[in-house]
Design a protein around this motif. Sequence first.
Motif, PDB file in Angstrom:
ATOM      1  N   THR A   1      -3.596  13.610  -2.758  1.00  0.00           N
ATOM      2  CA  THR A   1      -3.409  12.462  -3.646  1.00  0.00           C
ATOM      3  C   THR A   1      -4.709  12.099  -4.354  1.00  0.00           C
ATOM      4  O   THR A   1      -4.708  11.771  -5.536  1.00  0.00           O
ATOM      5  CB  THR A   1      -2.911  11.242  -2.840  1.00  0.00           C
ATOM      6  OG1 THR A   1      -1.763  11.630  -2.068  1.00  0.00           O
ATOM      7  CG2 THR A   1      -2.548  10.092  -3.747  1.00  0.00           C
ATOM      8  N   MET A   2      -5.817  12.166  -3.616  1.00  0.00           N
ATOM      9  CA  MET A   2      -7.138  11.848  -4.167  1.00  0.00           C
ATOM     10  C   MET A   2      -8.147  12.866  -3.659  1.00  0.00           C
ATOM     11  O   MET A   2      -8.066  13.310  -2.523  1.00  0.00           O
ATOM     12  CB  MET A   2      -7.629  10.469  -3.714  1.00  0.00           C
ATOM     13  CG  MET A   2      -6.937   9.312  -4.303  1.00  0.00           C
ATOM     14  SD  MET A   2      -7.729   7.771  -3.714  1.00  0.00           S
ATOM     15  CE  MET A   2      -6.562   6.579  -4.324  1.00  0.00           C
ATOM     16  N   ALA A   3      -9.079  13.195  -4.528  1.00  0.00           N
ATOM     17  CA  ALA A   3     -10.252  13.969  -4.118  1.00  0.00           C
ATOM     18  C   ALA A   3     -11.403  12.979  -4.108  1.00  0.00           C
ATOM     19  O   ALA A   3     -11.774  12.445  -5.152  1.00  0.00           O
ATOM     20  CB  ALA A   3     -10.515  15.107  -5.094  1.00  0.00           C
ATOM     21  N   LEU A   4     -11.919  12.698  -2.931  1.00  0.00           N
ATOM     22  CA  LEU A   4     -12.967  11.699  -2.770  1.00  0.00           C
ATOM     23  C   LEU A   4     -14.343  12.341  -2.863  1.00  0.00           C
ATOM     24  O   LEU A   4     -14.542  13.470  -2.407  1.00  0.00           O
ATOM     25  CB  LEU A   4     -12.841  11.016  -1.409  1.00  0.00           C
ATOM     26  CG  LEU A   4     -11.526  10.278  -1.132  1.00  0.00           C
ATOM     27  CD1 LEU A   4     -11.464   9.843   0.319  1.00  0.00           C
ATOM     28  CD2 LEU A   4     -11.355   9.096  -2.059  1.00  0.00           C
TER      29      LEU A   4
ATOM     30  N   GLN B   1      -9.078  17.462   5.329  1.00  0.00           N
ATOM     31  CA  GLN B   1      -8.046  16.641   4.718  1.00  0.00           C
ATOM     32  C   GLN B   1      -7.669  15.526   5.676  1.00  0.00           C
ATOM     33  O   GLN B   1      -7.622  15.734   6.883  1.00  0.00           O
ATOM     34  CB  GLN B   1      -6.816  17.486   4.396  1.00  0.00           C
ATOM     35  CG  GLN B   1      -5.729  16.729   3.677  1.00  0.00           C
ATOM     36  CD  GLN B   1      -4.596  17.637   3.220  1.00  0.00           C
ATOM     37  OE1 GLN B   1      -4.827  18.787   2.885  1.00  0.00           O
ATOM     38  NE2 GLN B   1      -3.393  17.126   3.207  1.00  0.00           N
ATOM     39  N   ILE B   2      -7.423  14.345   5.114  1.00  0.00           N
ATOM     40  CA  ILE B   2      -7.014  13.204   5.926  1.00  0.00           C
ATOM     41  C   ILE B   2      -5.796  12.545   5.299  1.00  0.00           C
ATOM     42  O   ILE B   2      -5.530  12.702   4.107  1.00  0.00           O
ATOM     43  CB  ILE B   2      -8.155  12.160   6.081  1.00  0.00           C
ATOM     44  CG1 ILE B   2      -8.634  11.656   4.708  1.00  0.00           C
ATOM     45  CG2 ILE B   2      -9.299  12.726   6.897  1.00  0.00           C
ATOM     46  CD1 ILE B   2      -9.655  10.527   4.757  1.00  0.00           C
ATOM     47  N   ASN B   3      -5.053  11.831   6.105  1.00  0.00           N
ATOM     48  CA  ASN B   3      -3.946  11.016   5.620  1.00  0.00           C
ATOM     49  C   ASN B   3      -4.506   9.633   5.347  1.00  0.00           C
ATOM     50  O   ASN B   3      -5.251   9.090   6.174  1.00  0.00           O
ATOM     51  CB  ASN B   3      -2.834  10.950   6.663  1.00  0.00           C
ATOM     52  CG  ASN B   3      -2.260  12.319   6.943  1.00  0.00           C
ATOM     53  OD1 ASN B   3      -1.911  13.042   6.016  1.00  0.00           O
ATOM     54  ND2 ASN B   3      -2.185  12.686   8.205  1.00  0.00           N
ATOM     55  N   ILE B   4      -4.163   9.089   4.185  1.00  0.00           N
ATOM     56  CA  ILE B   4      -4.743   7.813   3.767  1.00  0.00           C
ATOM     57  C   ILE B   4      -3.674   6.801   3.410  1.00  0.00           C
ATOM     58  O   ILE B   4      -2.530   7.141   3.120  1.00  0.00           O
ATOM     59  CB  ILE B   4      -5.689   7.985   2.554  1.00  0.00           C
ATOM     60  CG1 ILE B   4      -4.945   8.585   1.354  1.00  0.00           C
ATOM     61  CG2 ILE B   4      -6.911   8.787   2.934  1.00  0.00           C
ATOM     62  CD1 ILE B   4      -5.711   8.536   0.043  1.00  0.00           C
TER      63      ILE B   4
ATOM     64  N   ALA C   1       0.835  -1.198   0.000  1.00  0.00           N
ATOM     65  CA  ALA C   1       0.000   0.000   0.000  1.00  0.00           C
ATOM     66  C   ALA C   1       0.874   1.254   0.000  1.00  0.00           C
ATOM     67  O   ALA C   1       2.004   1.247   0.471  1.00  0.00           O
ATOM     68  CB  ALA C   1      -0.921  -0.007   1.210  1.00  0.00           C
ATOM     69  N   ASP C   2       0.325   2.324  -0.554  1.00  0.00           N
ATOM     70  CA  ASP C   2       0.978   3.627  -0.548  1.00  0.00           C
ATOM     71  C   ASP C   2       0.263   4.522   0.445  1.00  0.00           C
ATOM     72  O   ASP C   2      -0.865   4.253   0.845  1.00  0.00           O
ATOM     73  CB  ASP C   2       0.900   4.265  -1.941  1.00  0.00           C
ATOM     74  CG  ASP C   2       1.749   3.530  -2.970  1.00  0.00           C
ATOM     75  OD1 ASP C   2       2.931   3.283  -2.674  1.00  0.00           O
ATOM     76  OD2 ASP C   2       1.237   3.219  -4.054  1.00  0.00           O
ATOM     77  N   VAL C   3       0.905   5.609   0.824  1.00  0.00           N
ATOM     78  CA  VAL C   3       0.275   6.587   1.696  1.00  0.00           C
ATOM     79  C   VAL C   3       0.196   7.918   0.971  1.00  0.00           C
ATOM     80  O   VAL C   3       1.007   8.217   0.092  1.00  0.00           O
ATOM     81  CB  VAL C   3       1.008   6.740   3.049  1.00  0.00           C
ATOM     82  CG1 VAL C   3       0.898   5.487   3.871  1.00  0.00           C
ATOM     83  CG2 VAL C   3       2.447   7.128   2.847  1.00  0.00           C
ATOM     84  N   GLY C   4      -0.806   8.693   1.326  1.00  0.00           N
ATOM     85  CA  GLY C   4      -1.008  10.000   0.714  1.00  0.00           C
ATOM     86  C   GLY C   4      -2.038  10.769   1.512  1.00  0.00           C
ATOM     87  O   GLY C   4      -2.268  10.486   2.694  1.00  0.00           O
ATOM     88  N   THR C   5      -2.666  11.722   0.852  1.00  0.00           N
ATOM     89  CA  THR C   5      -3.693  12.530   1.500  1.00  0.00           C
ATOM     90  C   THR C   5      -4.946  12.538   0.638  1.00  0.00           C
ATOM     91  O   THR C   5      -4.892  12.282  -0.560  1.00  0.00           O
ATOM     92  CB  THR C   5      -3.206  13.976   1.711  1.00  0.00           C
ATOM     93  OG1 THR C   5      -2.816  14.515   0.450  1.00  0.00           O
ATOM     94  CG2 THR C   5      -2.044  14.031   2.684  1.00  0.00           C
ATOM     95  N   ALA C   6      -6.059  12.832   1.280  1.00  0.00           N
ATOM     96  CA  ALA C   6      -7.327  12.914   0.555  1.00  0.00           C
ATOM     97  C   ALA C   6      -8.136  14.079   1.094  1.00  0.00           C
ATOM     98  O   ALA C   6      -8.045  14.440   2.267  1.00  0.00           O
ATOM     99  CB  ALA C   6      -8.127  11.620   0.702  1.00  0.00           C
ATOM    100  N   ALA C   7      -8.920  14.658   0.211  1.00  0.00           N
ATOM    101  CA  ALA C   7      -9.880  15.700   0.555  1.00  0.00           C
ATOM    102  C   ALA C   7     -11.190  15.305  -0.111  1.00  0.00           C
ATOM    103  O   ALA C   7     -11.235  14.378  -0.923  1.00  0.00           O
ATOM    104  CB  ALA C   7      -9.408  17.057   0.046  1.00  0.00           C
ATOM    105  N   SER C   8     -12.245  16.009   0.212  1.00  0.00           N
ATOM    106  CA  SER C   8     -13.528  15.718  -0.434  1.00  0.00           C
ATOM    107  C   SER C   8     -13.800  16.770  -1.500  1.00  0.00           C
ATOM    108  O   SER C   8     -13.208  17.843  -1.484  1.00  0.00           O
ATOM    109  CB  SER C   8     -14.656  15.717   0.595  1.00  0.00           C
ATOM    110  OG  SER C   8     -14.806  17.005   1.153  1.00  0.00           O
TER     111      SER C   8
END
Length: 137
Positions: free
Chosen positions: A111-114, A129-132, A23-30
Motif C-alpha cells: 500500500t505504501m513504500a516508506l 514488509q509489515i501490515n499497517i 482507519a484503513d489497513v494495508g501493507t508497507a515496505a521500505s
Amino acid sequence: MSKPQHILSCLSFFFLLFHLCKADVGTAASYEPPYLPTACYGDDASQIPANNLFAAASEGIWDNGASCGREYLVRCLSAEEPVCIVGQTIQVKIVHVSEALVSPPSAGGTTMALSLTAFSALTNSSATQINIEFQQV
C-alpha cells in the motif's frame, strides 16, 4: 460516578471507537535513496520533510496524483516475526508513487513504500514488509 459523568464517559468511549474505525489497513515496505519526489514535485527535493518521514503511494491510494502532499498516520500492526514497535504511530507525507520509484520497495504490491527512516520508526528489525493501519489526517 454520577449519571452525567457516566454518560460523558460512554460518549467519549464511543467517539474514540468511531475515530479508530476510520482507519484503513494495508501493507508497507521500505525503499532506499535516491529520494526524488518527481511524481509529485518534480526535482524539488525541498518538499521532502526534514524529518524524513515520507512515503510513496501505491495505485490504491495514489488517486491520480491527488494524494501528493497528503499526510497519513501510520501504525505497524504485525509482520511475519514480531517486529512492530508497540504503540508507535508516525505521520508521513506522500511525495511519490511507488510504481515509479527509482529504488523499488523491498516488497512489491504494498500500500505504501516508506522511507527507511519511516519504516525504521515502526519496526525493530530488518523486516521487509509489515501490515499497517493508516489514516489520512
